[in-house]
Structures are given as structure tokens and as C-alpha cells.
Scaffold this active site. Sequence first.
Site, short mmCIF file in Angstrom:
data_model
loop_
_atom_site.label_atom_id
_atom_site.label_comp_id
_atom_site.label_asym_id
_atom_site.label_seq_id
_atom_site.Cartn_x
_atom_site.Cartn_y
_atom_site.Cartn_z
N CYS A 166 0.94 -1.12 -0.06
CA CYS A 166 -0.02 0.06 0.14
C CYS A 166 0.74 1.31 0.08
O CYS A 166 1.73 1.48 0.65
CB CYS A 166 -0.94 -0.01 1.30
SG CYS A 166 -1.80 1.50 1.51
N CYS B 280 1.04 3.08 3.38
CA CYS B 280 1.58 2.34 4.44
C CYS B 280 3.20 2.49 4.20
O CYS B 280 3.98 2.60 5.07
CB CYS B 280 1.29 0.98 4.29
SG CYS B 280 -0.59 0.58 5.32
N HIS C 12 -3.88 0.24 8.65
CA HIS C 12 -4.45 0.22 7.15
C HIS C 12 -5.78 -0.05 7.36
O HIS C 12 -6.50 -0.92 7.86
CB HIS C 12 -3.71 -0.79 6.34
CG HIS C 12 -4.24 -0.80 4.83
ND1 HIS C 12 -3.66 -0.14 3.89
CD2 HIS C 12 -5.22 -1.46 4.41
CE1 HIS C 12 -4.38 -0.16 3.03
NE2 HIS C 12 -5.57 -0.99 3.12
N ASN D 31 -12.26 10.93 -0.04
CA ASN D 31 -13.06 10.37 -1.13
C ASN D 31 -13.14 8.75 -0.87
O ASN D 31 -12.43 8.21 -0.27
CB ASN D 31 -12.22 10.56 -2.25
CG ASN D 31 -12.05 11.99 -2.65
OD1 ASN D 31 -13.23 12.67 -2.81
ND2 ASN D 31 -11.13 12.49 -3.16
N GLY E 202 -13.73 9.22 -6.73
CA GLY E 202 -12.42 9.60 -7.41
C GLY E 202 -11.18 9.08 -6.52
O GLY E 202 -10.15 9.64 -6.52
N THR F 65 -8.19 7.36 -5.50
CA THR F 65 -7.12 6.58 -6.09
C THR F 65 -6.16 5.79 -5.22
O THR F 65 -5.48 5.06 -5.69
CB THR F 65 -6.27 7.53 -6.74
OG1 THR F 65 -5.77 8.78 -5.85
CG2 THR F 65 -7.11 8.32 -7.84
N HIS G 221 -6.02 3.75 1.08
CA HIS G 221 -5.57 3.55 2.46
C HIS G 221 -6.43 5.25 2.98
O HIS G 221 -6.06 6.05 2.38
CB HIS G 221 -4.10 3.86 2.54
CG HIS G 221 -3.70 3.92 4.05
ND1 HIS G 221 -2.70 3.03 4.70
CD2 HIS G 221 -3.73 4.77 4.83
CE1 HIS G 221 -2.45 3.43 5.81
NE2 HIS G 221 -3.30 4.66 6.10
N HIS H 152 -7.84 8.50 4.00
CA HIS H 152 -6.86 9.49 4.06
C HIS H 152 -8.01 10.69 4.11
O HIS H 152 -8.96 10.76 3.40
CB HIS H 152 -5.82 9.82 3.16
CG HIS H 152 -6.34 9.55 1.71
ND1 HIS H 152 -6.52 8.18 1.04
CD2 HIS H 152 -6.68 10.43 0.64
CE1 HIS H 152 -6.91 8.55 -0.22
NE2 HIS H 152 -6.88 9.73 -0.48
N HIS I 189 -8.11 14.95 3.18
CA HIS I 189 -7.45 16.13 2.70
C HIS I 189 -7.88 17.03 3.45
O HIS I 189 -8.97 17.54 3.62
CB HIS I 189 -7.86 16.27 1.11
CG HIS I 189 -7.80 14.91 0.28
ND1 HIS I 189 -6.68 15.29 -0.96
CD2 HIS I 189 -8.50 13.97 0.09
CE1 HIS I 189 -6.84 14.15 -1.48
NE2 HIS I 189 -7.91 13.21 -1.11
P1 5GP Z 1 -7.57 10.22 -3.36
O1 5GP Z 1 -7.73 10.82 -5.01
O2 5GP Z 1 -7.35 8.93 -3.35
O3 5GP Z 1 -8.75 11.00 -2.59
O4 5GP Z 1 -6.33 10.98 -3.01
C1 5GP Z 1 -4.98 10.51 -3.20
C2 5GP Z 1 -3.90 11.78 -3.13
O5 5GP Z 1 -2.83 11.05 -2.70
C3 5GP Z 1 -3.98 12.63 -4.30
O6 5GP Z 1 -4.19 13.99 -3.97
C4 5GP Z 1 -2.59 12.44 -4.75
O7 5GP Z 1 -2.01 13.65 -5.25
C5 5GP Z 1 -1.78 11.90 -3.60
N1 5GP Z 1 -0.66 11.03 -3.79
C6 5GP Z 1 -0.48 9.96 -4.62
N2 5GP Z 1 0.69 9.49 -4.48
C7 5GP Z 1 1.37 10.33 -3.44
C8 5GP Z 1 2.83 10.22 -3.14
O8 5GP Z 1 3.61 9.39 -3.64
N3 5GP Z 1 2.96 11.10 -2.05
C9 5GP Z 1 2.20 11.88 -1.89
N4 5GP Z 1 2.73 12.91 -0.59
N5 5GP Z 1 0.98 12.16 -2.16
C10 5GP Z 1 0.51 11.23 -2.91
ZN ZN Z 2 -2.05 1.15 3.89
#
Ligand code: 5GP
Ligand code: ZN
Length: 114
Positions: free
Chosen positions: A4, A7, A46, A87, A93, A95, A98, A100, A102
Site C-alpha cells: 500500500c 503504508c 491500514h 473520497n 475519485g 485513487t 488507504h 486519508h 485531505h
Molecule cells: P484520493 O484521490 O485517493 O482521494 O487522493 C490521493 C491523493 O494522494 C492525491 O491527492 C494524490 O496527489 C496523493 N498522492 C498520490 N501519490 C502520492 C505520493 O507518492 N506522495 C504524496 N505525498 N501524495 C501522493
Molecule cells: Zn495502507
Amino acid sequence: MMDCLFCRIIRGEIPSKKVYEDEQIYAFYDIAPMAPVHVLIVPKVHITSVNEVTEANSKVIAHIYEVAARLAIELGISESGYRIVTNCGADAGQTVFHLHFHLLGGAAMNTKMC
Ligand code: 5GP
Ligand code: ZN
């Protein structure tokens, strides 16, 4: 979880710009910021998404919000305002699978929620 992305960031296997860390959570700057301040706050355990939040693991979510409020002050956005977004799943959306949060601020945001 071994492969992950978040992780691996928490374990320090992938570099990140740390904003805050304690025994339960890790916060770091998003690699592709969508606002002047864009921090990701994640539980160290996780959890795939909000779909997996239960009575057994939900305490960390309250802790994330407590720390988010403190970080908003430290990052200078508590008075101007900010948004906390998580999300869940394809339509939202998500991506990285894990859980998180924002933390977004530093400029006026689109008032549309979706
Ligand atoms: P999601 O689209 O899942 O809500 O948000 C995933 C977030 O993780 C995105 O805003 C993306 O820019 C961020 N992200 C993806 N890969 C990495 C990484 O390797 N390092 C950091 N700091 N952020 C990441
Ligand atoms: Zn994880």
C-alpha cells in the site's frame, strides 16, 4: 499492508514531506496540491476507506479531526477557512485505497460540493 502506497510512506520507505506524526496518525503534504495548503492526514493502521470504518477502529477518526484543527491553526488557515475531504470509492475519485483526509485551504474554494 506491504504494497500500500500510504503504508509505505508511513514506514518511511517512500519519501514524504511530514507535517505531523504521532503513534496513531501521519500527516504529509500532497504530492500534487490542489490548494495552497494541501495536507493528507492518514491513520497508521491500514483502513481501506470509510467503508471499513467500524466501532472497533473509529477512535482514530476523531483524533484525525482534533489534529486537523490544530494543523489548520499552525498552517494559518483556521480563520480564512478550509475543507476536509475524504473520497470513498470510484464515483468519488478515490485513487489511494488507504483511508486519508485531505486538508485543503489557503484560497477561496469552489462552492460546488460535487
Ligand atoms: P484520493 O484521490 O485517493 O482521494 O487522493 C490521493 C491523493 O494522494 C492525491 O491527492 C494524490 O496527489 C496523493 N498522492 C498520490 N501519490 C502520492 C505520493 O507518492 N506522495 C504524496 N505525498 N501524495 C501522493
Ligand atoms: Zn495502507
